[in-house]
Design a protein around this motif. Structure first.
Motif, PDB file in Angstrom:
ATOM      1  N   LEU A 164      15.849  49.795 -21.503  1.00 50.89           N
ATOM      2  CA  LEU A 164      15.086  50.857 -22.393  1.00 50.89           C
ATOM      3  C   LEU A 164      13.998  50.394 -23.088  1.00 50.89           C
ATOM      4  CD1 LEU A 164      18.672  51.859 -23.554  1.00 50.89           C
ATOM      5  CD2 LEU A 164      17.343  53.088 -21.946  1.00 50.89           C
ATOM      6  N   ALA A 165      12.983  50.802 -22.961  1.00 49.42           N
ATOM      7  CA  ALA A 165      11.694  50.489 -23.829  1.00 49.42           C
ATOM      8  C   ALA A 165      11.329  51.425 -24.737  1.00 49.42           C
ATOM      9  CB  ALA A 165      10.510  50.359 -22.639  1.00 49.42           C
ATOM     10  N   ALA A 166      11.143  51.052 -25.806  1.00 50.65           N
ATOM     11  CA  ALA A 166      10.869  52.189 -26.772  1.00 50.65           C
ATOM     12  C   ALA A 166       9.903  51.380 -27.954  1.00 50.65           C
ATOM     13  CB  ALA A 166      12.007  52.589 -27.514  1.00 50.65           C
ATOM     14  N   ALA A 167       8.743  51.554 -28.012  1.00 50.54           N
ATOM     15  CA  ALA A 167       7.755  51.427 -29.406  1.00 50.54           C
ATOM     16  C   ALA A 167       6.574  51.074 -28.939  1.00 50.54           C
ATOM     17  CB  ALA A 167       8.581  50.468 -30.291  1.00 50.54           C
ATOM     18  N   LEU A 168       5.673  51.000 -29.771  1.00 48.08           N
ATOM     19  CA  LEU A 168       4.516  50.445 -29.439  1.00 48.08           C
ATOM     20  C   LEU A 168       3.661  49.886 -30.600  1.00 48.08           C
ATOM     21  CD1 LEU A 168       3.955  52.673 -26.657  1.00 48.08           C
ATOM     22  CD2 LEU A 168       4.172  50.279 -26.492  1.00 48.08           C
ATOM     23  N   LEU A 169       3.017  49.284 -30.764  1.00 45.74           N
ATOM     24  CA  LEU A 169       1.960  48.267 -30.785  1.00 45.74           C
ATOM     25  C   LEU A 169       1.117  48.181 -32.260  1.00 45.74           C
ATOM     26  CD1 LEU A 169      -1.439  49.889 -30.215  1.00 45.74           C
ATOM     27  CD2 LEU A 169       0.296  50.484 -28.712  1.00 45.74           C
ATOM     28  N   VAL A 211      22.848  54.253 -24.639  1.00 47.34           N
ATOM     29  CA  VAL A 211      22.385  53.016 -25.182  1.00 47.34           C
ATOM     30  C   VAL A 211      23.071  52.086 -26.235  1.00 47.34           C
ATOM     31  CG1 VAL A 211      20.259  51.611 -25.885  1.00 47.34           C
ATOM     32  CG2 VAL A 211      20.144  53.713 -24.313  1.00 47.34           C
ATOM     33  N   LEU A 212      23.422  52.979 -27.409  1.00 51.47           N
ATOM     34  CA  LEU A 212      24.017  52.314 -28.344  1.00 51.47           C
ATOM     35  C   LEU A 212      25.465  52.172 -28.198  1.00 51.47           C
ATOM     36  CD1 LEU A 212      21.968  53.805 -31.338  1.00 51.47           C
ATOM     37  CD2 LEU A 212      21.645  51.699 -30.299  1.00 51.47           C
ATOM     38  N   ALA A 213      26.107  53.081 -27.704  1.00 49.50           N
ATOM     39  CA  ALA A 213      27.643  53.159 -27.484  1.00 49.50           C
ATOM     40  C   ALA A 213      28.010  51.707 -26.795  1.00 49.50           C
ATOM     41  CB  ALA A 213      27.999  54.293 -26.632  1.00 49.50           C
ATOM     42  N   TYR A 214      27.561  51.158 -25.943  1.00 50.65           N
ATOM     43  CA  TYR A 214      27.909  50.144 -25.260  1.00 50.65           C
ATOM     44  C   TYR A 214      27.226  48.670 -25.424  1.00 50.65           C
ATOM     45  CZ  TYR A 214      29.466  54.003 -22.638  1.00 50.65           C
ATOM     46  OH  TYR A 214      30.204  55.226 -22.108  1.00 50.65           O
ATOM     47  N   ARG A 215      26.462  48.910 -26.664  1.00 51.85           N
ATOM     48  CA  ARG A 215      25.517  47.708 -27.095  1.00 51.85           C
ATOM     49  C   ARG A 215      26.247  46.412 -26.949  1.00 51.85           C
ATOM     50  NH1 ARG A 215      21.344  47.826 -32.415  1.00 51.85           N
ATOM     51  NH2 ARG A 215      20.246  45.706 -31.856  1.00 51.85           N
ATOM     52  N   ASP A 216      27.208  46.341 -27.353  1.00 50.57           N
ATOM     53  CA  ASP A 216      28.088  45.070 -27.482  1.00 50.57           C
ATOM     54  C   ASP A 216      28.575  44.560 -26.222  1.00 50.57           C
ATOM     55  OD1 ASP A 216      29.917  47.255 -27.437  1.00 50.57           O
ATOM     56  OD2 ASP A 216      31.506  45.988 -27.710  1.00 50.57           O
ATOM     57  N   ASP A 273      19.524  39.518 -21.981  1.00 46.27           N
ATOM     58  CA  ASP A 273      17.982  39.815 -22.043  1.00 46.27           C
ATOM     59  C   ASP A 273      17.864  40.971 -21.123  1.00 46.27           C
ATOM     60  OD1 ASP A 273      15.556  38.662 -22.491  1.00 46.27           O
ATOM     61  OD2 ASP A 273      15.413  37.554 -20.764  1.00 46.27           O
ATOM     62  N   GLY A 274      18.600  41.908 -20.889  1.00 44.91           N
ATOM     63  CA  GLY A 274      18.228  43.151 -20.498  1.00 44.91           C
ATOM     64  C   GLY A 274      17.744  44.192 -21.622  1.00 44.91           C
ATOM     65  N   PHE A 275      18.484  45.261 -21.712  1.00 41.64           N
ATOM     66  CA  PHE A 275      18.346  45.953 -22.796  1.00 41.64           C
ATOM     67  C   PHE A 275      18.319  45.459 -24.034  1.00 41.64           C
ATOM     68  CE2 PHE A 275      20.010  49.170 -20.000  1.00 41.64           C
ATOM     69  CZ  PHE A 275      19.119  50.267 -19.910  1.00 41.64           C
ATOM     70  N   ALA A 276      18.877  44.238 -24.222  1.00 41.28           N
ATOM     71  CA  ALA A 276      18.989  43.694 -25.418  1.00 41.28           C
ATOM     72  C   ALA A 276      17.481  42.921 -25.915  1.00 41.28           C
ATOM     73  CB  ALA A 276      19.852  42.593 -25.477  1.00 41.28           C
ATOM     74  N   ARG A 277      16.817  42.857 -24.710  1.00 46.30           N
ATOM     75  CA  ARG A 277      15.496  42.335 -25.017  1.00 46.30           C
ATOM     76  C   ARG A 277      14.632  43.252 -25.963  1.00 46.30           C
ATOM     77  NH1 ARG A 277      10.956  39.365 -21.084  1.00 46.30           N
ATOM     78  NH2 ARG A 277      12.787  38.115 -20.643  1.00 46.30           N
ATOM     79  N   HIS A 329      17.273  63.883 -26.578  1.00 44.15           N
ATOM     80  CA  HIS A 329      17.415  62.788 -27.603  1.00 44.15           C
ATOM     81  C   HIS A 329      17.384  61.523 -26.224  1.00 44.15           C
ATOM     82  CE1 HIS A 329      19.166  60.006 -30.616  1.00 44.15           C
ATOM     83  NE2 HIS A 329      18.103  59.643 -30.743  1.00 44.15           N
ATOM     84  N   VAL A 330      16.416  60.678 -26.297  1.00 49.04           N
ATOM     85  CA  VAL A 330      16.023  59.682 -25.427  1.00 49.04           C
ATOM     86  C   VAL A 330      15.844  58.318 -26.004  1.00 49.04           C
ATOM     87  CG1 VAL A 330      15.711  61.125 -23.390  1.00 49.04           C
ATOM     88  CG2 VAL A 330      13.879  60.155 -24.818  1.00 49.04           C
ATOM     89  N   PRO A 331      16.015  57.285 -25.203  1.00 50.04           N
ATOM     90  CA  PRO A 331      15.703  56.002 -25.748  1.00 50.04           C
ATOM     91  C   PRO A 331      13.978  55.822 -25.587  1.00 50.04           C
ATOM     92  CG  PRO A 331      16.511  55.498 -23.578  1.00 50.04           C
ATOM     93  CD  PRO A 331      16.750  57.134 -24.145  1.00 50.04           C
ATOM     94  N   LEU A 332      13.672  55.193 -26.500  1.00 47.26           N
ATOM     95  CA  LEU A 332      12.005  54.595 -26.497  1.00 47.26           C
ATOM     96  C   LEU A 332      12.193  53.227 -26.949  1.00 47.26           C
ATOM     97  CD1 LEU A 332       9.328  55.152 -26.029  1.00 47.26           C
ATOM     98  CD2 LEU A 332       9.174  56.554 -28.129  1.00 47.26           C
ATOM     99  N   LEU A 333      11.800  52.147 -26.125  1.00 49.91           N
ATOM    100  CA  LEU A 333      11.842  50.888 -26.501  1.00 49.91           C
ATOM    101  C   LEU A 333      10.570  50.388 -25.941  1.00 49.91           C
ATOM    102  CD1 LEU A 333      15.079  51.324 -24.714  1.00 49.91           C
ATOM    103  CD2 LEU A 333      15.067  50.418 -27.123  1.00 49.91           C
ATOM    104  N   VAL A 334      10.399  49.392 -26.989  1.00 46.90           N
ATOM    105  CA  VAL A 334       8.951  48.652 -26.353  1.00 46.90           C
ATOM    106  C   VAL A 334       9.088  46.902 -26.694  1.00 46.90           C
ATOM    107  CG1 VAL A 334       6.529  48.196 -26.910  1.00 46.90           C
ATOM    108  CG2 VAL A 334       7.421  50.323 -26.849  1.00 46.90           C
TER     109      VAL A 334
END
Length: 555
Positions: free
Chosen positions: A13-18, A55-60, A65-69, A504-509
């Motif tokens: 999941l990529a969410a955020a920017l710069l 995304v957060l329900a299964y974070r553990d 180095d996937g979504f955790a990145r 409501h969707v993920p947004l990750l960067v």
């Protein structure tokens, strides 16, 4: 790259920017030059149909180095939302890199009806273009002809034609719409498990595409099993397999890829690969082939690689986002993305690229599941509802089929009939709206007159409905359904509403050189991605963009 090499599998999941200076504010000019030192490659990832809640329900249970990145070493927005009402795949994919809602893109749904003829229109349909080396059927997606605005990639290529923009997906719309007018799209072909572009983009494929396809990479999954990643007790948070309301009632893991009695891969097998992790694995493998074949990220002209992973949407439609199959598919994506990211670190250089991950829409819980929680939920027989609306209109205005049909999330009235009968169009639209709201499961409805004038501003979901409605493309009555209601279909669950589970969707960067890690709780919109990415790449925001720079802190 050898197409038969082992692909690193990863999901994210990529969410955020710069920003390399101070945090941009709402008043910052999105067209201002980006920070010094532009990334050589922007990797834009879409997980089709991934709601933020998963995304957060299964974070553990995530790989390191996937979504955790993104979640541990990148920036991520906890409150990223769509603001248009009809949240479907094509509308979302058209919005993300244009920064424009359907009211501007003209992509109001996956399909709609031509307002003049009532004929079906597919969002990326274009009869003047055909797939290269493959049969092209009616309504197949072959070009961005219907997209009315430009993308970040279009702006980038206008600024520097050396920049390469590639779109890849298991769905034609997932590849074509983010690639824009001047990029190149490659789609998974479910007849033989290869990837193809269309004659809109080129006359023939480059050598690297032919080499990849010649290896028949999909065939290695024939009669392989999709097996769960974790032990049985790790799935206590999700619904067990084989629910009676699943699209395929006896579906369970392990699940074999291919029909048992078939001796060799065929169209049924290649198509089935999309509903599971192996179609996504092929997308990412083809993306790595594109990095090598097009030499992405190798010079000072920034490139864009957009990859839309379709499997999660297919899984959630068939089994719901609350199922164990969806739970495990998310974990499979996580592992796939981990491999993909590490491969990019090696091939492009870990300080040379930025990744952004989001979704085109979320997903509603299956109505049957919601009912077990005491929630009002259900399925609407759309054909019967339409018949009753037409019967009511005939009773008031005379014999005739006054509504030609549903068009995306609107009712399309038969304007020639209305003119022939000498009836006022607004009066028919108003009565159609009244009759529609008498039907169980419908929540709001607004007429063309109201949407054009803004006379119902402030009413429930009016603004969201207006953003989903285009005056040249949409029908005369735009509607929304009640929460936890859906039209009846072969799907266990769906999306396409203004309710939070869909918006409501993920947004990750991720990109340490440009992005400071951390959670950002400011509410943002997905339209904000395009101007922010343009800023990062040092080019103006797309002309139709309605977003603003995302509120990011300096590294």
């Amino acid at each position: 790259m050898q197409p038969t090499r082992r692909i690193a599998l990863v999901a994210a999941l990529a969410a955020a920017l710069l920003s390399a200076c101070a945090s941009p504010t709402a008043g910052t000019d999105p067209s201002a030059a980006g920070p010094a030192g532009k990334p050589k490659l922007l990797v834009f990832l879409v997980v089709d149909g991934l709601p933020q809640r998963q995304v957060l329900a299964y974070r553990d249970q995530l790989q390191p180095d996937g979504f955790a990145r993104f979640l541990e070493r990148g920036a991520w927005f906890s409150q990223a939302h769509y603001s248009h009402a009809f949240t479907v795949t094509a509308a979302g994919h058209a919005l993300m890199l244009t920064g424009a809602s359907p009211e501007r893109t003209g992509i109001i749904g996956n399909e709609w009806r031509d307002p003049a003829t009532g004929r079906e229109v597919y969002n990326t349909g274009d009869t003047s273009a055909t797939y290269i080396g493959h049969k092209t059927r009616a309504l197949d997606g072959t070009s961005p002809k219907n997209l009315k605005v430009e993308t970040v990639g279009d702006v980038l290529r206008r600024a520097d034609p050396r920049s390469v923009v590639i779109g890849i997906s298991g769905k034609d719309r997932g590849a074509i719409l983010p690639a824009g007018k001047t990029g190149t799209a490659y789609m998974y072909m479910s007849d033989d498990g290869t990837f193809a572009s269309s004659t809109y983009y080129m006359k023939q494929h480059p050598a690297w595409v032919n080499e990849f396809n010649a290896a028949k990479p999909a065939d290695r999954f024939f009669k392989q099993f999709w097996r769960p990643m974790l032990a049985e007790d790790a799935y206590a948070r999700s619904i067990p397999d084989e629910q009676p309301w699943f699209a395929t009632r006896d579906a369970r893991l392990p699940m074999m890829m291919g029909v048992p009695q078939d001796d060799a891969p065929g169209p049924a097998f290649y198509s089935a690969l999309l509903r599971g992790p192996y179609g996504d694995a092929l997308d990412l493998e083809f993306a790595l082939a594109a990095v090598e074949g097009e030499k992405l990220g190798r010079d000072d002209a920034p490139d864009i690689l957009s990859v839309s992973l379709s499997g999660h949407d297919y899984v959630n439609h068939a089994f719901s986002a609350e199922s164990r199959l969806s739970h495990d598919h998310f974990l499979q994506l996580d592992r796939l993305l981990q491999g993909f990211f590490r491969d990019l670190d090696t091939r492009v250089g870990k300080d040379n690229w930025v990744a952004v991950l989001t979704a085109d829409h979320g997903f509603m819980p299956a109505p049957e599941y919601s009912k077990t929680k005491g929630i009002d939920a259900g399925k609407i027989n759309s054909a019967q509802a339409l018949a009753r609306i037409n019967a009511g209109l005939a009773q008031k205005f005379g014999e005739g089929k006054w509504v030609m049909g549903y068009s995306a999330a609107s009712l399309l009235l038969d304007k020639p009939l209305i003119a022939q009968k000498g009836v006022d169009l607004d009066a028919v639209a108003e009565e159609a709206r009244r009759l529609l709201l008498l039907e169980p499961g419908f929540e709001t409805a607004y007429t063309r007159k109201e949407l054009l004038s803004g006379s119902r501003a402030g009413a429930r979901y009016f603004e969201a409905s207006r953003k989903s409605w285009h005056p040249d493309v949409s029908g005369e009555v735009q509607f929304t359904l009640k929460a936890n209601y859906m039209f009846n279909s072969s799907s266990a669950s769906t999306h396409g509403s203004p309710h939070e589970y869909d918006t409501h969707v993920p947004l990750l960067v991720y990109g340490p050189k440009w992005v400071r890690p951390g959670r950002i709780d400011t509410k943002v919109e997905v339209t904000d991605i395009a101007p922010t990415l343009a800023h990062l790449l040092g080019v103006p925001a797309p002309a139709g963009s309605q977003g603003k720079l995302l509120p990011l802190t300096a590294p």
